[in-house]
Structure formats: C-alpha cells, structure tokens
Design an enzyme around this catalytic site. Structure first.
Site, PDB file in Angstrom:
ATOM      1  N   TRP A  10       0.813  -1.225   0.000  1.00 59.81           N
ATOM      2  CA  TRP A  10       0.000   0.000   0.000  1.00 59.81           C
ATOM      3  C   TRP A  10       0.845   1.274   0.000  1.00 59.81           C
ATOM      4  O   TRP A  10       0.338   2.342  -0.288  1.00 59.81           O
ATOM      5  CB  TRP A  10      -0.893   0.026   1.246  1.00 59.81           C
ATOM      6  CG  TRP A  10      -2.055  -0.910   1.208  1.00 59.81           C
ATOM      7  CD1 TRP A  10      -2.334  -1.875   0.273  1.00 59.81           C
ATOM      8  CD2 TRP A  10      -3.110  -0.961   2.174  1.00 59.81           C
ATOM      9  NE1 TRP A  10      -3.499  -2.521   0.600  1.00 59.81           N
ATOM     10  CE2 TRP A  10      -3.994  -1.990   1.767  1.00 59.81           C
ATOM     11  CE3 TRP A  10      -3.385  -0.261   3.346  1.00 59.81           C
ATOM     12  CZ2 TRP A  10      -5.143  -2.301   2.489  1.00 59.81           C
ATOM     13  CZ3 TRP A  10      -4.529  -0.579   4.072  1.00 59.81           C
ATOM     14  CH2 TRP A  10      -5.398  -1.584   3.641  1.00 59.81           C
ATOM     15  N   LYS A  11       2.095   1.163   0.408  1.00 58.68           N
ATOM     16  CA  LYS A  11       2.956   2.356   0.544  1.00 58.68           C
ATOM     17  C   LYS A  11       2.310   3.333   1.537  1.00 58.68           C
ATOM     18  O   LYS A  11       1.699   2.895   2.500  1.00 58.68           O
ATOM     19  CB  LYS A  11       3.225   3.002  -0.812  1.00 58.68           C
ATOM     20  CG  LYS A  11       3.590   1.968  -1.881  1.00 58.68           C
ATOM     21  CD  LYS A  11       4.073   2.579  -3.136  1.00 58.68           C
ATOM     22  CE  LYS A  11       4.291   1.492  -4.172  1.00 58.68           C
ATOM     23  NZ  LYS A  11       4.962   1.950  -5.357  1.00 58.68           N
ATOM     24  N   HIS A  94      12.699  -2.244  -0.625  1.00 59.32           N
ATOM     25  CA  HIS A  94      11.915  -1.710  -1.749  1.00 59.32           C
ATOM     26  C   HIS A  94      12.701  -0.564  -2.392  1.00 59.32           C
ATOM     27  O   HIS A  94      13.408   0.173  -1.710  1.00 59.32           O
ATOM     28  CB  HIS A  94      10.554  -1.221  -1.237  1.00 59.32           C
ATOM     29  CG  HIS A  94       9.609  -0.908  -2.353  1.00 59.32           C
ATOM     30  ND1 HIS A  94       9.647   0.287  -3.029  1.00 59.32           N
ATOM     31  CD2 HIS A  94       8.628  -1.642  -2.933  1.00 59.32           C
ATOM     32  CE1 HIS A  94       8.714   0.267  -3.977  1.00 59.32           C
ATOM     33  NE2 HIS A  94       8.084  -0.887  -3.939  1.00 59.32           N
ATOM     34  N   GLU A  96      11.866   2.256  -3.324  1.00 60.59           N
ATOM     35  CA  GLU A  96      11.604   3.591  -2.763  1.00 60.59           C
ATOM     36  C   GLU A  96      12.406   3.808  -1.481  1.00 60.59           C
ATOM     37  O   GLU A  96      12.814   4.923  -1.169  1.00 60.59           O
ATOM     38  CB  GLU A  96      10.095   3.770  -2.536  1.00 60.59           C
ATOM     39  CG  GLU A  96       9.375   3.937  -3.873  1.00 60.59           C
ATOM     40  CD  GLU A  96       7.956   3.412  -3.911  1.00 60.59           C
ATOM     41  OE1 GLU A  96       7.350   3.191  -2.846  1.00 60.59           O
ATOM     42  OE2 GLU A  96       7.442   3.200  -5.028  1.00 60.59           O
ATOM     43  N   GLY A 172       5.149   1.908 -10.665  1.00 60.89           N
ATOM     44  CA  GLY A 172       4.274   3.079 -10.640  1.00 60.89           C
ATOM     45  C   GLY A 172       4.315   3.885 -11.930  1.00 60.89           C
ATOM     46  O   GLY A 172       3.826   5.008 -11.979  1.00 60.89           O
ATOM     47  N   SER A 212       3.999  -2.283 -12.055  1.00 63.62           N
ATOM     48  CA  SER A 212       2.798  -1.980 -12.848  1.00 63.62           C
ATOM     49  C   SER A 212       2.014  -3.220 -13.281  1.00 63.62           C
ATOM     50  O   SER A 212       1.491  -3.275 -14.399  1.00 63.62           O
ATOM     51  CB  SER A 212       3.153  -1.113 -14.066  1.00 63.62           C
ATOM     52  OG  SER A 212       3.687   0.126 -13.640  1.00 63.62           O
ATOM     53  N   GLY A 233       1.675  -2.655  -6.315  1.00 65.50           N
ATOM     54  CA  GLY A 233       1.487  -1.363  -5.661  1.00 65.50           C
ATOM     55  C   GLY A 233       0.103  -0.811  -5.959  1.00 65.50           C
ATOM     56  O   GLY A 233      -0.885  -1.140  -5.306  1.00 65.50           O
ATOM     57  N   GLY A 234       0.019   0.034  -6.998  1.00 63.13           N
ATOM     58  CA  GLY A 234      -1.221   0.738  -7.327  1.00 63.13           C
ATOM     59  C   GLY A 234      -2.468  -0.152  -7.362  1.00 63.13           C
ATOM     60  O   GLY A 234      -3.510   0.206  -6.807  1.00 63.13           O
TER      61      GLY A 234
HETATM   62  C1  PEP Z   1       5.568  -1.672  -5.855  1.00 62.54           C
HETATM   63  O1  PEP Z   1       5.405  -0.679  -5.199  1.00 62.54           O
HETATM   64  O2  PEP Z   1       6.238  -2.597  -5.380  1.00 62.54           O
HETATM   65  C2  PEP Z   1       4.986  -1.729  -7.198  1.00 62.54           C
HETATM   66  C3  PEP Z   1       5.270  -2.752  -7.957  1.00 62.54           C
HETATM   67  O3  PEP Z   1       4.156  -0.701  -7.560  1.00 62.54           O
HETATM   68  P1  PEP Z   1       3.207  -0.638  -8.869  1.00 62.54           P
HETATM   69  O4  PEP Z   1       2.484  -1.950  -8.945  1.00 62.54           O
HETATM   70  O5  PEP Z   1       2.285   0.504  -8.625  1.00 62.54           O
HETATM   71  O6  PEP Z   1       4.107  -0.436 -10.041  1.00 62.54           O
END
Ligand code: PEP
Length: 252
Positions: A10-11, A94, A96, A172, A212, A233-234
């Site tokens: 979820w971040k 991660h 980030e 993302g 993604s 993520g998203g």
């Molecule tokens: C993630 O944050 O690990 C990720 C893969 O994000 P997203 O699916 O939004 O690219």
C-alpha cells in the site's frame, strides 16, 4: 511446489477508515474464494496491530523494518516489535527505500537477517534502474544486490526468504517488463541461488515480479515458469483490481 503469492504494497496510502474498509473487503474475498495463492498485504505500521486482530484470512506484512535490535533509533520499528503483535513478515529493500532513504545492500541484508531471527518472512526486493537496463547492466546489478543482502544467510534461512524482482523503471510508471524479460531475470536470480545453495533450495524460493502489474497484464506474467506471483502497488489499493489479480492466479 514453491509457494505462489499475490502481495500488495500500500505504501503511504489510506486513512484508518479506508484501510479498514479495504482490509475487510479483502479478508472476506479470501474467505469466500479460497484462492490458490497466498494473499499478503503490506500496510503502514500504524494499522498492523488492528489488522492482525481483525482479519484472520490475510497475511499481514510491514513495509519495512529496522536493522537494529532495539535502542536509540527514534521513529524506527523493530522486528521484535512486529513479532510481538504477530505480524507475518516485512517488505525489505523496496526501491523507494533505496532511493529516498538511501538504504544500502548491507543495511537491507541486516534487515533480512533480523526479520528472519524474529520469525518474520522477508520479501526482499531487488531490481535495476532504467539507465542500468538500457546499458545492459541489469544482470550485474541484481546479482550484486542479491549476493550482498542474501548470501550471508544459512541454507535454512534463505529458504524462508521471498524475493521480489522489481525493475525500478516499471514501478508506478504504467510500464511493465515483458513476460519474457521477467522470466529471463527470474531464471537468472534462481540460478544465482542454485550456484550458492544448490538447485533444491533455489527451486523452493518464491520469486515475485513487481512493476505496474494490473489485471490486464497479469496472466501473461504470472504464467511464466519462474514467476511465482506478484508484488503489487497501485492495483492493490482497491478490491476490484486486487481481487482480479488474486483470481488471475487461481485461474492459471
Ligand atoms: C511496488 O510498489 O512494489 C509496485 C510494484 O508498484 P506498482 O504496482 O504501482 O508499479
């Protein structure tokens, strides 16, 4: 058979009431549909204790953990604290965290180790930057990240690690690695583990793809032999998409 996992990250999203709504929806989705993969959600620290008390069908993970045991580390959360509220695991390294918090491979390795010592499952993330991919350095980058962080572990320890390969240029951004690119590097990561720990152990380790992943592209990626699920993520932020991703795995 190694474990197949669909994991959300979820971040820094969701207020308490939004978090409770989505966790309740997800918990009931898992209970009703009995998916063929393990369902993990990585959620902000703040919501972990409540989530562990209320939602018994989910594997609840933190999004990070301190590399230190305890002490004067203001704002940090230890593996022992997470274990004390029965958290199941933690996402570690991660991109980030690497980018915004300057986490090094050594630090990430220390986090993986302390998570394991406290009975938490680490989802260890690796993956290259766009310029590294463009200059053909992705194998080298992923090799170094994996060796420095993981190859300090004993065979018994590494078996308990989940790896998430996440090309940074795909996180993302709406861009994904092609299923062939994902398969190629997943197989490579597995071969690195096989060289160090033997094929039997390498074959037991789940390697997830992240970057993604959406209901529209998941089937092709999840079908590849060395892809054991996704770190999402998203698309983990709403039940429609995340439920569809879990279902995609179950339908393979
Ligand atoms: C993630 O944050 O690990 C990720 C893969 O994000 P997203 O699916 O939004 O690219």
């Amino acid at each position: 058979m190694r474990k197949k996992i669909v994991a959300g990250n979820w971040k820094m999203n969701k207020t308490l009431s939004e978090a409770n709504t989505l966790l309740a929806e997800l918990d009931s989705y898992v209970k009703t549909n009995n998916p063929k993969c393990e369902v993990v959600v990585g959620i902000p620290y703040l919501y972990l204790a409540n989530a562990k008390e209320k939602y018994e069908n989910l594997n609840i993970y933190a999004e990070d953990v301190s590399e230190h045991q305890s002490g004067a580390y203001t704002g940090e959360i230890s593996a022992e604290m997470l274990k004390s509220i029965q958290v199941d695991g933690a996402i570690i390294g991660h991109s980030e965290r690497r980018q915004y918090h300057k986490e090094t491979d050594e630090q990430i390795g220390a986090k993986v180790k302390i998570a394991l010592e406290n009975g938490l499952t680490p989802i260890f993330c690796n993956g290259e930057l766009l310029e590294e991919r463009k200059s053909g350095k992705h194998f080298e980058v992923v090799k170094k990240q994996t060796e420095v962080a993981l190859f300090q572990l004993s065979p018994e320890e590494i078996k308990k690690v989940v790896i998430a390969y996440e090309p940074v240029w795909a996180i993302g951004t709406g861009e994904t690695a092609t299923p062939e690119q994902a398969q190629e590097i997943h197989a490579y990561i597995r071969s690195l583990i096989a060289e160090k720990y033997g094929k039997e152990i390498a074959d037991e380790i789940s390697i997830l793809y992240g970057g993604s992943v959406k209901p529209a592209n998941a089937k092709e990626i999840f079908s590849k032999p060395d892809v054991d699920g996704g770190l999402i993520g998203g698309a983990s932020l709403n039940i429609k998409d995340f439920g569809a991703l879990i279902q995609t795995y179950s339908d393979l």
